[in-house]
Write a protein that holds these residues in place. Structure first.
Motif, mmCIF file in Angstrom:
data_model
loop_
_atom_site.group_PDB
_atom_site.id
_atom_site.type_symbol
_atom_site.label_atom_id
_atom_site.label_comp_id
_atom_site.label_asym_id
_atom_site.label_seq_id
_atom_site.Cartn_x
_atom_site.Cartn_y
_atom_site.Cartn_z
ATOM 1 N N GLN A 25 0.819 -1.212 0.000
ATOM 2 C CA GLN A 25 0.000 0.000 0.000
ATOM 3 C C GLN A 25 0.857 1.268 0.000
ATOM 4 O O GLN A 25 0.457 2.294 -0.536
ATOM 5 C CB GLN A 25 -0.927 0.002 1.214
ATOM 6 C CG GLN A 25 -2.017 -1.061 1.153
ATOM 7 C CD GLN A 25 -2.999 -0.811 0.026
ATOM 8 O OE1 GLN A 25 -3.369 0.322 -0.263
ATOM 9 N NE2 GLN A 25 -3.402 -1.893 -0.638
ATOM 10 N N SER A 26 2.027 1.191 0.614
ATOM 11 C CA SER A 26 2.900 2.357 0.697
ATOM 12 C C SER A 26 4.338 1.905 0.900
ATOM 13 O O SER A 26 4.604 0.740 1.221
ATOM 14 C CB SER A 26 2.478 3.273 1.854
ATOM 15 O OG SER A 26 2.713 2.640 3.090
ATOM 16 N N THR A 27 5.249 2.855 0.754
ATOM 17 C CA THR A 27 6.661 2.560 0.980
ATOM 18 C C THR A 27 6.913 2.159 2.424
ATOM 19 O O THR A 27 7.689 1.239 2.702
ATOM 20 C CB THR A 27 7.514 3.794 0.627
ATOM 21 O OG1 THR A 27 7.210 4.214 -0.707
ATOM 22 C CG2 THR A 27 8.997 3.480 0.719
ATOM 23 N N SER A 28 6.245 2.825 3.354
ATOM 24 C CA SER A 28 6.453 2.497 4.766
ATOM 25 C C SER A 28 5.929 1.099 5.091
ATOM 26 O O SER A 28 6.523 0.388 5.914
ATOM 27 C CB SER A 28 5.783 3.539 5.665
ATOM 28 O OG SER A 28 4.396 3.618 5.418
ATOM 29 N N VAL A 29 4.841 0.689 4.444
ATOM 30 C CA VAL A 29 4.333 -0.669 4.638
ATOM 31 C C VAL A 29 5.351 -1.682 4.111
ATOM 32 O O VAL A 29 5.573 -2.727 4.721
ATOM 33 C CB VAL A 29 2.966 -0.849 3.935
ATOM 34 C CG1 VAL A 29 2.557 -2.316 3.888
ATOM 35 C CG2 VAL A 29 1.891 -0.037 4.655
ATOM 36 N N MET A 30 5.969 -1.374 2.973
ATOM 37 C CA MET A 30 6.991 -2.250 2.409
ATOM 38 C C MET A 30 8.172 -2.394 3.379
ATOM 39 O O MET A 30 8.640 -3.513 3.639
ATOM 40 C CB MET A 30 7.487 -1.685 1.074
ATOM 41 C CG MET A 30 8.643 -2.454 0.451
ATOM 42 S SD MET A 30 9.225 -1.709 -1.113
ATOM 43 C CE MET A 30 9.902 -0.150 -0.504
ATOM 44 N N VAL A 31 8.633 -1.281 3.920
ATOM 45 C CA VAL A 31 9.755 -1.309 4.865
ATOM 46 C C VAL A 31 9.399 -2.142 6.096
ATOM 47 O O VAL A 31 10.187 -2.984 6.550
ATOM 48 C CB VAL A 31 10.144 0.131 5.277
ATOM 49 C CG1 VAL A 31 11.088 0.112 6.477
ATOM 50 C CG2 VAL A 31 10.794 0.856 4.106
ATOM 51 N N GLN A 103 6.790 -8.741 -12.259
ATOM 52 C CA GLN A 103 6.079 -8.535 -11.000
ATOM 53 C C GLN A 103 5.933 -7.041 -10.720
ATOM 54 O O GLN A 103 6.718 -6.225 -11.199
ATOM 55 C CB GLN A 103 6.824 -9.207 -9.849
ATOM 56 C CG GLN A 103 7.070 -10.691 -10.057
ATOM 57 C CD GLN A 103 5.778 -11.469 -10.223
ATOM 58 O OE1 GLN A 103 4.906 -11.425 -9.367
ATOM 59 N NE2 GLN A 103 5.640 -12.179 -11.322
ATOM 60 N N THR A 104 4.929 -6.694 -9.926
ATOM 61 C CA THR A 104 4.677 -5.286 -9.617
ATOM 62 C C THR A 104 5.244 -4.969 -8.241
ATOM 63 O O THR A 104 4.513 -4.897 -7.251
ATOM 64 C CB THR A 104 3.171 -4.991 -9.663
ATOM 65 O OG1 THR A 104 2.475 -6.015 -8.918
ATOM 66 C CG2 THR A 104 2.660 -5.004 -11.084
ATOM 67 N N GLY A 105 6.555 -4.802 -8.170
ATOM 68 C CA GLY A 105 7.220 -4.611 -6.888
ATOM 69 C C GLY A 105 7.234 -3.182 -6.395
ATOM 70 O O GLY A 105 7.847 -2.893 -5.376
ATOM 71 N N ILE A 106 6.572 -2.270 -7.111
ATOM 72 C CA ILE A 106 6.572 -0.860 -6.722
ATOM 73 C C ILE A 106 5.372 -0.588 -5.820
ATOM 74 O O ILE A 106 4.240 -0.907 -6.190
ATOM 75 C CB ILE A 106 6.513 0.039 -7.968
ATOM 76 C CG1 ILE A 106 7.694 -0.262 -8.898
ATOM 77 C CG2 ILE A 106 6.515 1.514 -7.569
ATOM 78 C CD1 ILE A 106 7.629 0.459 -10.231
ATOM 79 N N PRO A 107 5.574 0.007 -4.632
ATOM 80 C CA PRO A 107 4.444 0.306 -3.747
ATOM 81 C C PRO A 107 3.431 1.245 -4.400
ATOM 82 O O PRO A 107 3.774 2.053 -5.268
ATOM 83 C CB PRO A 107 5.107 0.966 -2.533
ATOM 84 C CG PRO A 107 6.525 0.505 -2.568
ATOM 85 C CD PRO A 107 6.870 0.370 -4.019
ATOM 86 N N LYS A 108 2.196 1.173 -3.933
ATOM 87 C CA LYS A 108 1.115 1.936 -4.551
ATOM 88 C C LYS A 108 1.322 3.449 -4.452
ATOM 89 O O LYS A 108 0.925 4.181 -5.355
ATOM 90 C CB LYS A 108 -0.226 1.560 -3.910
ATOM 91 C CG LYS A 108 -0.788 0.227 -4.375
ATOM 92 C CD LYS A 108 -2.186 -0.004 -3.812
ATOM 93 C CE LYS A 108 -2.764 -1.320 -4.318
ATOM 94 N NZ LYS A 108 -4.126 -1.569 -3.766
ATOM 95 N N ASP A 109 1.928 3.915 -3.358
ATOM 96 C CA ASP A 109 2.117 5.363 -3.246
ATOM 97 C C ASP A 109 3.068 5.880 -4.332
ATOM 98 O O ASP A 109 2.878 6.992 -4.853
ATOM 99 C CB ASP A 109 2.597 5.758 -1.843
ATOM 100 C CG ASP A 109 3.900 5.100 -1.427
ATOM 101 O OD1 ASP A 109 4.309 4.099 -2.046
ATOM 102 O OD2 ASP A 109 4.522 5.581 -0.449
ATOM 103 N N LEU A 110 4.070 5.063 -4.701
ATOM 104 C CA LEU A 110 4.975 5.478 -5.776
ATOM 105 C C LEU A 110 4.329 5.301 -7.144
ATOM 106 O O LEU A 110 4.611 6.067 -8.070
ATOM 107 C CB LEU A 110 6.283 4.688 -5.698
ATOM 108 C CG LEU A 110 7.117 4.896 -4.430
ATOM 109 C CD1 LEU A 110 8.443 4.148 -4.532
ATOM 110 C CD2 LEU A 110 7.369 6.378 -4.185
#
Length: 229
Positions: A25-31, A103-110
């Motif tokens: 959902q976001s970069t912070s969620v990924m981290v 694959q779609t490895g880019i977070p949604k916020d980006l």
């Protein structure tokens, strides 16, 4: 974004689906995800190598007849920070690499920030053929932001790697070497994830792919020998 404080699979060119349900959902969620998964696995690796981190106070010095390395609480905190940074950095690099396998490895916020069309990831052939400069620039921007975040974590770990015990414990973290090497190549190519020499890294049949793997073996051997990554 998820700034540093350090606290696969298939697909391929030509996929037609535009499903974004599996994106972070976001970069912070990924981290946070990579901190809870990859970093946790690295802590387990360290424990298997005899390094006991005191997540809770424990005076035990031997376990099952084997000597366990006890670190001070201060060193524990520093070591946990370094290992966490390694896990997060490796995770972000893996997300970037997954783009080259469809694959779609880019977070949604980006995805929203750079106005990425998911079809450009599912089928990057127009970008590879030089027929979609806008799509290339959008993905490049997101990849750059992800890569610089990974660099922040990995370089923090590299700077403070002296807190990592030697021997098997340090060897258990050598996956960081491949992540750093991929990051350096990505930077040299201006974060163009679809550049031929990066796509070849994932192709075990290509000459460049085989050379990449030979080079990785050398860098891993050097890090193992010197104890420095």
């Amino acid at each position: 974004g998820g700034g540093s404080g350090c606290g696969g699979g298939g697909g391929g060119v030509g996929r037609s689906n535009d499903n974004t349900d599996d994106l972070f959902q976001s970069t912070s969620v990924m981290v946070d995800f990579y901190s809870r998964t990859i970093s946790s696995l690295l802590f387990l690796h360290l424990e298997c190598c005899g390094v006991k981190l005191s997540f809770h106070d424990n005076e035990e010095e031997e376990k099952n007849g084997g000597t366990v390395v006890n670190t001070t609480n201060e060193n524990d905190d520093r070591l946990k920070e370094v290992v966490n940074c390694i896990g997060i950095g490796i995770g972000i690099i893996n997300s970037i690499r997954s783009i080259n396998t469809g694959q779609t490895g880019i977070p949604k916020d980006l995805v929203r920030k750079y106005k990425i069309n998911m079809n450009d990831i599912n089928d990057p052939r127009p970008i590879i053929d030089g027929q979609n400069d806008d799509g290339k620039a959008a993905i490049q921007g997101a990849v750059r932001e992800m890569a610089l975040l990974a660099k922040e974590y990995l370089y923090h770990a590299r700077l403070h790697q002296g807190v990592i015990p030697g021997g098997d414990a340090r060897s258990s973290l050598l996956a960081v070497v491949s992540a750093l090497r991929y990051l350096e190549r990505l930077e040299k190519l201006d974060f163009d994830i679809f550049h031929e020499s990066l796509r070849d890294v994932e192709n075990v049949e290509s000459l460049n792919g085989r050379l990449w793997r030979l080079g990785s073996m050398f860098y891993l051997w050097r890090a193992w020998l010197t104890g420095v990554f």
